[in-house]
Design a protein around this motif. Structure first.
Motif, PDB file in Angstrom:
ATOM      1  N   THR A   5      26.068 -47.936  -7.527  1.00 24.64           N
ATOM      2  CA  THR A   5      25.630 -48.156  -6.161  1.00 24.64           C
ATOM      3  C   THR A   5      25.793 -46.870  -5.388  1.00 24.64           C
ATOM      4  O   THR A   5      26.500 -45.962  -5.805  1.00 24.64           O
ATOM      5  CB  THR A   5      26.455 -49.265  -5.500  1.00 24.64           C
ATOM      6  N   PRO A   6      25.151 -46.731  -4.218  1.00 24.48           N
ATOM      7  CA  PRO A   6      25.174 -45.457  -3.496  1.00 24.48           C
ATOM      8  C   PRO A   6      26.582 -44.967  -3.235  1.00 24.48           C
ATOM      9  O   PRO A   6      27.395 -45.651  -2.622  1.00 24.48           O
ATOM     10  CB  PRO A   6      24.452 -45.796  -2.178  1.00 24.48           C
ATOM     11  N   PRO A   7      26.943 -43.760  -3.734  1.00 26.35           N
ATOM     12  CA  PRO A   7      28.315 -43.280  -3.609  1.00 26.35           C
ATOM     13  C   PRO A   7      28.711 -42.922  -2.208  1.00 26.35           C
ATOM     14  O   PRO A   7      29.884 -42.747  -1.925  1.00 26.35           O
ATOM     15  CB  PRO A   7      28.320 -42.036  -4.523  1.00 26.35           C
ATOM     16  N   VAL A   8      27.761 -42.797  -1.306  1.00 26.55           N
ATOM     17  CA  VAL A   8      28.110 -42.333   0.035  1.00 26.55           C
ATOM     18  C   VAL A   8      28.673 -43.425   0.909  1.00 26.55           C
ATOM     19  O   VAL A   8      29.030 -43.183   2.061  1.00 26.55           O
ATOM     20  CB  VAL A   8      26.869 -41.733   0.717  1.00 26.55           C
ATOM     21  N   LEU A   9      28.788 -44.637   0.389  1.00 29.40           N
ATOM     22  CA  LEU A   9      29.259 -45.737   1.209  1.00 29.40           C
ATOM     23  C   LEU A   9      30.702 -46.098   0.913  1.00 29.40           C
ATOM     24  O   LEU A   9      31.126 -47.208   1.126  1.00 29.40           O
ATOM     25  CB  LEU A   9      28.372 -46.970   0.966  1.00 29.40           C
ATOM     26  N   ARG A  10      31.482 -45.136   0.376  1.00 26.61           N
ATOM     27  CA  ARG A  10      32.835 -45.473  -0.007  1.00 26.61           C
ATOM     28  C   ARG A  10      33.816 -44.453   0.544  1.00 26.61           C
ATOM     29  O   ARG A  10      33.486 -43.302   0.753  1.00 26.61           O
ATOM     30  CB  ARG A  10      32.958 -45.506  -1.533  1.00 26.61           C
ATOM     31  N   THR A  11      35.051 -44.883   0.710  1.00 24.95           N
ATOM     32  CA  THR A  11      36.070 -43.959   1.175  1.00 24.95           C
ATOM     33  C   THR A  11      37.384 -44.269   0.512  1.00 24.95           C
ATOM     34  O   THR A  11      37.569 -45.323  -0.077  1.00 24.95           O
ATOM     35  CB  THR A  11      36.238 -44.053   2.699  1.00 24.95           C
ATOM     36  N   ALA A  12      38.302 -43.351   0.603  1.00 23.98           N
ATOM     37  CA  ALA A  12      39.581 -43.510  -0.081  1.00 23.98           C
ATOM     38  C   ALA A  12      40.528 -44.351   0.737  1.00 23.98           C
ATOM     39  O   ALA A  12      40.477 -44.361   1.956  1.00 23.98           O
ATOM     40  CB  ALA A  12      40.201 -42.133  -0.312  1.00 23.98           C
ATOM     41  N   GLY A  68      29.509 -58.090  -2.173  1.00 19.83           N
ATOM     42  CA  GLY A  68      28.806 -59.200  -1.562  1.00 19.83           C
ATOM     43  C   GLY A  68      29.699 -60.235  -0.915  1.00 19.83           C
ATOM     44  O   GLY A  68      29.236 -61.296  -0.521  1.00 19.83           O
ATOM     45  N   GLN A  69      30.997 -59.929  -0.757  1.00 21.37           N
ATOM     46  CA  GLN A  69      31.912 -60.850  -0.079  1.00 21.37           C
ATOM     47  C   GLN A  69      32.513 -60.133   1.134  1.00 21.37           C
ATOM     48  O   GLN A  69      32.453 -58.922   1.255  1.00 21.37           O
ATOM     49  CB  GLN A  69      32.994 -61.369  -1.033  1.00 21.37           C
ATOM     50  N   TYR A  70      33.090 -60.904   2.019  1.00 19.13           N
ATOM     51  CA  TYR A  70      33.468 -60.375   3.329  1.00 19.13           C
ATOM     52  C   TYR A  70      34.628 -59.388   3.277  1.00 19.13           C
ATOM     53  O   TYR A  70      34.670 -58.437   4.074  1.00 19.13           O
ATOM     54  CB  TYR A  70      33.826 -61.530   4.271  1.00 19.13           C
ATOM     55  N   LEU A  71      35.573 -59.577   2.372  1.00 18.70           N
ATOM     56  CA  LEU A  71      36.717 -58.666   2.318  1.00 18.70           C
ATOM     57  C   LEU A  71      36.295 -57.237   2.001  1.00 18.70           C
ATOM     58  O   LEU A  71      37.001 -56.285   2.329  1.00 18.70           O
ATOM     59  CB  LEU A  71      37.736 -59.159   1.290  1.00 18.70           C
ATOM     60  N   GLU A  72      35.161 -57.102   1.380  1.00 15.51           N
ATOM     61  CA  GLU A  72      34.645 -55.773   1.056  1.00 15.51           C
ATOM     62  C   GLU A  72      34.467 -54.921   2.313  1.00 15.51           C
ATOM     63  O   GLU A  72      34.672 -53.709   2.284  1.00 15.51           O
ATOM     64  CB  GLU A  72      33.312 -55.933   0.326  1.00 15.51           C
ATOM     65  N   TYR A  73      34.126 -55.566   3.428  1.00 13.24           N
ATOM     66  CA  TYR A  73      33.879 -54.831   4.654  1.00 13.24           C
ATOM     67  C   TYR A  73      35.162 -54.483   5.400  1.00 13.24           C
ATOM     68  O   TYR A  73      35.124 -53.747   6.385  1.00 13.24           O
ATOM     69  CB  TYR A  73      32.954 -55.650   5.559  1.00 13.24           C
ATOM     70  N   LEU A  74      36.284 -55.014   4.924  1.00 15.48           N
ATOM     71  CA  LEU A  74      37.562 -54.710   5.554  1.00 15.48           C
ATOM     72  C   LEU A  74      38.277 -53.555   4.863  1.00 15.48           C
ATOM     73  O   LEU A  74      39.308 -53.094   5.346  1.00 15.48           O
ATOM     74  CB  LEU A  74      38.470 -55.951   5.538  1.00 15.48           C
ATOM     75  N   THR A  75      37.750 -53.093   3.753  1.00 15.83           N
ATOM     76  CA  THR A  75      38.352 -51.951   3.067  1.00 15.83           C
ATOM     77  C   THR A  75      37.888 -50.657   3.739  1.00 15.83           C
ATOM     78  O   THR A  75      37.011 -50.656   4.609  1.00 15.83           O
ATOM     79  CB  THR A  75      37.963 -51.936   1.580  1.00 15.83           C
TER      80      THR A  75
END
Length: 407
Positions: A5-12, A68-75
């Protein structure tokens, strides 16, 4: 984190370089006294900070591997250039410096190298086994739920369509499934570790210089292990990611010599500015801005495979800022029997356990129409199972210290 998936949408995740806030030494107590220590035998002066940060990474990895689940957006993956993959590798470099750095001495180098390579083989076996289990989970889901389209997920289809070649390719690390590609990279980096330790003994600057040159050449000329079936290459290039690992190694060796991180106001300001710009860049999707000026993508892009400089600088800047903030140093010094410390202490089995859970979660979401509520509930249960599994591993390790009954 570990897929295409697009690597630019992640952070440490936060608190990467905390272990460098204070030098690691035998004379400085690493954890406060605890009335109820863990059942697993651990050194009395074990610094639990690395375990804490490693646990945070592992939980982030699991959450992000069930998309695709909500907790993903809290990371934290959506708020900067780097993600928990960079954090994991950096912490691995720090851990390697702590575990092997002072032991790489004349007369012991061959034996230690063999130990390190045995660890690399363990990582290879773990990768193969988790890949086989992943294949079984998706194949089982396709059979049980009558959803043959599951086989087209996470790069499984090329192996199914070319079974003989696919099995050989998987064993030779020439084919990887999505979300199953960090252990293979990590194993190859461990094969390089004795050479890194030798260069470190000659001089840290030499190690960083050689490692940076390999990283740069790999990024410019795309020097990377290939995948046999789809004529592509590894998603995480070990020749690129070894640079971050080497930085962690050198940083830990510096810390063990009693040297602290520099805290010049200019350096702090630059790091803070970079982290802030990275946050805004991802938050407001400024990806259309082109600042390459003809330079190689490894220096100006956001590529995850070759660990572009933007990602590398972000994880280092973020880690540096957190490392020089005393509050994070205090908060990360947890008891030996703290659940996070247990997860971090058993990182490899917990990582494999989390990968298997995440693959089950992906199948569950697929057959339920990617229902985010079901996915969120599954991830919450999965997090609880992480803590339970780590507790079990701690208990199991404690059993080995019990003297057998005499008959």
């Amino acid at each position: 984190m570990l897929h295409d998936t697009p690597p630019v949408l992640r952070t440490a995740p936060p608190a990467l370089l905390q272990p460098l806030l204070q030098p690691v030494s035998a004379s400085t107590p690493s954890v406060p006294p605890t009335p109820a220590p863990s059942r697993t035998p651990v050194p009395g002066e074990r610094d639990t900070r690395l375990d804490t940060y490693r646990a945070i990474c592992l939980l982030m990895i699991f959450i992000n591997h069930v998309p695709g689940q909500y907790l993903e957006y809290l990371t934290t993956k959506n708020f900067g250039f780097s993600d928990s993959a960079e954090a994991f590798v950096l912490i691995s470099g720090l851990s390697a410096g702590l575990a092997y750095g002072r032991k790489f001495l004349p007369g012991n180098r061959l034996a230690l190298s063999l130990r390190i390579w045995r660890r690399a083989f363990t990582l290879y076996i773990a990768h193969i086994m988790s890949s086989i289990i992943t294949l079984a989970i998706f194949a089982g889901g396709a059979l049980y739920f009558h959803r043959q389209d599951l086989i087209s997920e996470i790069n499984i289809r090329p192996l199914v369509d070319n079974t003989e070649q696919g099995v050989v390719a998987m064993v030779l690390l020439g084919h990887q499934f999505g979300y199953n590609n960090i252990l293979s990279m990590y194993a190859v980096v461990f094969l390089m570790l004795p050479g890194m330790l030798l260069l470190q003994k000659i001089g840290p600057a030499l190690l960083l210089g050689v490692s940076a040159l390999v990283w740069l050449l790999a990024g410019i000329f795309h020097i990377v292990p290939i995948n046999f079936l789809d004529h592509n290459y590894w998603f995480l290039n070990p020749f690129s990611w070894q640079f971050l690992f080497a930085i962690g190694l050198v940083a830990m060796m510096r810390s063990r010599k009693g040297l602290s991180l520099p805290r010049h106001p200019a350096l702090v300001s630059i790091a803070a500015l970079y982290v802030g710009v990275s946050f805004a860049w991802v938050l407001f999707s400024w990806w259309s801005i082109d600042f390459s000026h003809g330079l190689p993508a490894v220096l100006t892009g956001f590529d995850k495979t070759f660990l572009s400089l933007t990602r590398l600088l972000h994880v280092l800047a973020l880690g540096y800022l957190l490392a020089i903030t005393p509050v994070f140093n205090r908060l990360s010094r947890l008891r030996l029997d703290h659940p996070l410390v247990m997860i971090g202490r058993h990182s490899l089995p917990v990582f494999i356990f989390g990968t298997i859970l995440a693959m089950i979660g992906q199948v569950l979401l697929f057959v339920t129409g990617k229902d985010p509520i079901i996915g969120t509930l599954f991830v919450m249960v999965g997090i609880a199972l992480h803590f339970a599994y780590a507790r079990y591993l701690d208990w199991l390790g404690g059993l080995s210290t019990i003297a057998p009954l005499k008959t």
